[in-house]
Write a protein that holds these residues in place. Structure first.
Motif, PDB file in Angstrom:
ATOM      1  N   ASP A   1     -69.258  26.462 -77.206  1.00  0.00           N
ATOM      2  CA  ASP A   1     -69.144  25.619 -76.024  1.00  0.00           C
ATOM      3  C   ASP A   1     -70.360  24.714 -75.855  1.00  0.00           C
ATOM      4  O   ASP A   1     -70.231  23.542 -75.456  1.00  0.00           O
ATOM      5  CB  ASP A   1     -68.983  26.481 -74.773  1.00  0.00           C
ATOM      6  N   ALA A   2     -71.538  25.229 -76.152  1.00  0.00           N
ATOM      7  CA  ALA A   2     -72.753  24.424 -75.985  1.00  0.00           C
ATOM      8  C   ALA A   2     -72.741  23.209 -76.901  1.00  0.00           C
ATOM      9  O   ALA A   2     -73.227  22.129 -76.525  1.00  0.00           O
ATOM     10  CB  ALA A   2     -73.986  25.280 -76.264  1.00  0.00           C
ATOM     11  N   TRP A   3     -72.195  23.353 -78.088  1.00  0.00           N
ATOM     12  CA  TRP A   3     -72.102  22.211 -79.007  1.00  0.00           C
ATOM     13  C   TRP A   3     -71.079  21.199 -78.501  1.00  0.00           C
ATOM     14  O   TRP A   3     -71.299  19.988 -78.604  1.00  0.00           O
ATOM     15  CB  TRP A   3     -71.701  22.685 -80.401  1.00  0.00           C
ATOM     16  N   VAL A   4     -69.969  21.682 -77.965  1.00  0.00           N
ATOM     17  CA  VAL A   4     -68.948  20.771 -77.441  1.00  0.00           C
ATOM     18  C   VAL A   4     -69.535  19.923 -76.322  1.00  0.00           C
ATOM     19  O   VAL A   4     -69.302  18.713 -76.246  1.00  0.00           O
ATOM     20  CB  VAL A   4     -67.711  21.551 -76.959  1.00  0.00           C
ATOM     21  N   HIS A   5     -70.332  20.538 -75.468  1.00  0.00           N
ATOM     22  CA  HIS A   5     -70.987  19.775 -74.399  1.00  0.00           C
ATOM     23  C   HIS A   5     -71.901  18.685 -74.967  1.00  0.00           C
ATOM     24  O   HIS A   5     -72.027  17.609 -74.375  1.00  0.00           O
ATOM     25  CB  HIS A   5     -71.796  20.716 -73.502  1.00  0.00           C
ATOM     26  N   ARG A   6     -72.545  18.962 -76.092  1.00  0.00           N
ATOM     27  CA  ARG A   6     -73.455  17.979 -76.692  1.00  0.00           C
ATOM     28  C   ARG A   6     -72.707  16.860 -77.417  1.00  0.00           C
ATOM     29  O   ARG A   6     -73.203  15.742 -77.527  1.00  0.00           O
ATOM     30  CB  ARG A   6     -74.400  18.674 -77.686  1.00  0.00           C
ATOM     31  N   LEU A   7     -71.503  17.169 -77.933  1.00  0.00           N
ATOM     32  CA  LEU A   7     -70.786  16.249 -78.820  1.00  0.00           C
ATOM     33  C   LEU A   7     -69.695  15.451 -78.127  1.00  0.00           C
ATOM     34  O   LEU A   7     -69.088  14.571 -78.750  1.00  0.00           O
ATOM     35  CB  LEU A   7     -70.172  17.043 -79.975  1.00  0.00           C
ATOM     36  N   ALA A   8     -69.440  15.735 -76.866  1.00  0.00           N
ATOM     37  CA  ALA A   8     -68.394  15.042 -76.119  1.00  0.00           C
ATOM     38  C   ALA A   8     -68.890  14.817 -74.694  1.00  0.00           C
ATOM     39  O   ALA A   8     -69.892  15.396 -74.269  1.00  0.00           O
ATOM     40  CB  ALA A   8     -67.104  15.862 -76.117  1.00  0.00           C
ATOM     41  N   VAL A   9     -68.196  13.961 -73.975  1.00  0.00           N
ATOM     42  CA  VAL A   9     -68.425  13.825 -72.538  1.00  0.00           C
ATOM     43  C   VAL A   9     -67.374  14.705 -71.879  1.00  0.00           C
ATOM     44  O   VAL A   9     -66.193  14.354 -71.824  1.00  0.00           O
ATOM     45  CB  VAL A   9     -68.288  12.355 -72.081  1.00  0.00           C
TER      46      VAL A   9
END
Length: 323
Positions: A273-281
């Motif tokens: 989840d932390a990566w998704v937050h970094r890679l998307a808005v």
């Protein structure tokens, strides 16, 4: 400007949206208060110029960006005619991106140039000259563009030349953007780290627009938003996206995850989840606004949100909550 007050917030018109929903999508984006709508020209889908014309004619306020026209696909004189027409009919509402095009696509249609960098740089200069009503005679140059006394008729020269942006990602191409273009279009995923690294390579000496595409999903429930955003991140483990990820502290771990996964779908599903937050808005409206603020602080002037999920029109309504 909508949203944060620091930059423009736009939305991408999905390339595979059913034809009957294209103009309703654009009109709804206009009504919801988005600053911009960007269209794409991907091989086998819809033409960028035709989409831009239809959206401009169907809306009253939106800026429309074309991202991006492959340099090898059109003679620059005819590109100038198309761009000038749109700029005259819809003054102040157009942005135009030019790029190399995806090499595999361009080779499949026999239009990958011998020197992509030389062609793109020369096209920027010639296109800008033609749009300003200047005559262009490039037959004596050593470059790939071959014109012989071509110019737009005075009746076809727009009063306002639209910004010309480079849709590129490699170091030499980004440096070209800094020399020859009014701005740069950065394909998704765009993080603040990637923006700063790209701008170092652009090294523009004057004002330079930065358009950033990002997969986006916003919902009052964070988990629902993250699940939707994953569908927009399935491709980012492929080699073409490596430059976007290199500045991130987890780039090596992300590459290892993609190697371990048998499919793009599994890769997206296993992203932390932390990566998704970094890679998307993505996330709640407040979380998404914070992500946009970080992009604007890094130098982005237009943040373009790519709707994710099964229903782009419903996704559009949720994305508008960040405005």
């Amino acid at each position: 400007m909508a949203g944060t007050g620091r930059g423009r917030v736009g939305v991408l018109l999905p390339r595979d949206l059913d034809a009957a929903r294209v103009l309703p999508f654009a009109r709804r984006a206009d009504e919801l208060g988005f600053d911009e709508l960007w269209v794409v020209e991907d091989l086998g889908f819809r033409g960028g110029v035709a989409q831009a014309a239809a959206v401009l004619a169907s809306t009253s306020r939106l800026r429309v960006g074309v991202g991006v026209l492959p340099a090898g696909a059109r003679n620059v004189a005819f590109t100038a005619m198309e761009v000038a027409t749109l700029a005259q009919l819809f003054p102040g509402r157009l942005d135009v991106g030019l790029g190399h095009g995806m090499p595999a696509w361009m080779r499949s249609v026999g239009q990958w140039p011998a020197s992509p960098l030389a062609l793109l740089e020369q096209q920027f200069g010639v296109l800008a000259d033609l749009l300003r009503g200047r005559a262009c005679d490039a037959t004596a140059s050593a470059g790939p563009v071959r014109l012989d006394g071509v110019r737009l008729d005075p009746s076809a020269v727009p009063a306002q030349v639209p910004p010309l942006l480079a849709g590129v990602r490699g170091p030499r191409s980004l440096a070209l953007a800094g020399r020859a273009a009014d701005g740069t279009v950065l394909a998704e995923p765009v993080t603040p780290e990637y923006v700063r690294a790209a701008l170092e390579q652009v090294a523009a000496t004057g004002p330079h627009l930065v358009v950033a595409y990002n997969a986006a999903a916003v919902h009052p429930d964070e988990a629902t938003a993250l699940a939707a955003a994953r569908t927009g991140l399935e491709w980012i483990g492929e080699p073409d996206w490596a430059p976007h990820l290199a500045p991130l502290p987890f780039a090596a771990d992300l590459a290892a995850l993609r190697r371990d996964c048998g499919s793009r779908e599994e890769f997206a599903r296993r992203l932390p989840d932390a990566w998704v937050h970094r890679l998307a808005v993505t996330g709640t409206p407040e979380q998404a606004r914070a992500r946009l603020a970080g992009l604007f602080a890094a130098g982005v002037t237009s943040a373009v949100l790519i709707p994710t999920g099964d229903d782009p029109l419903r996704a559009l309504e949720h994305l508008a909550t960040v405005l």
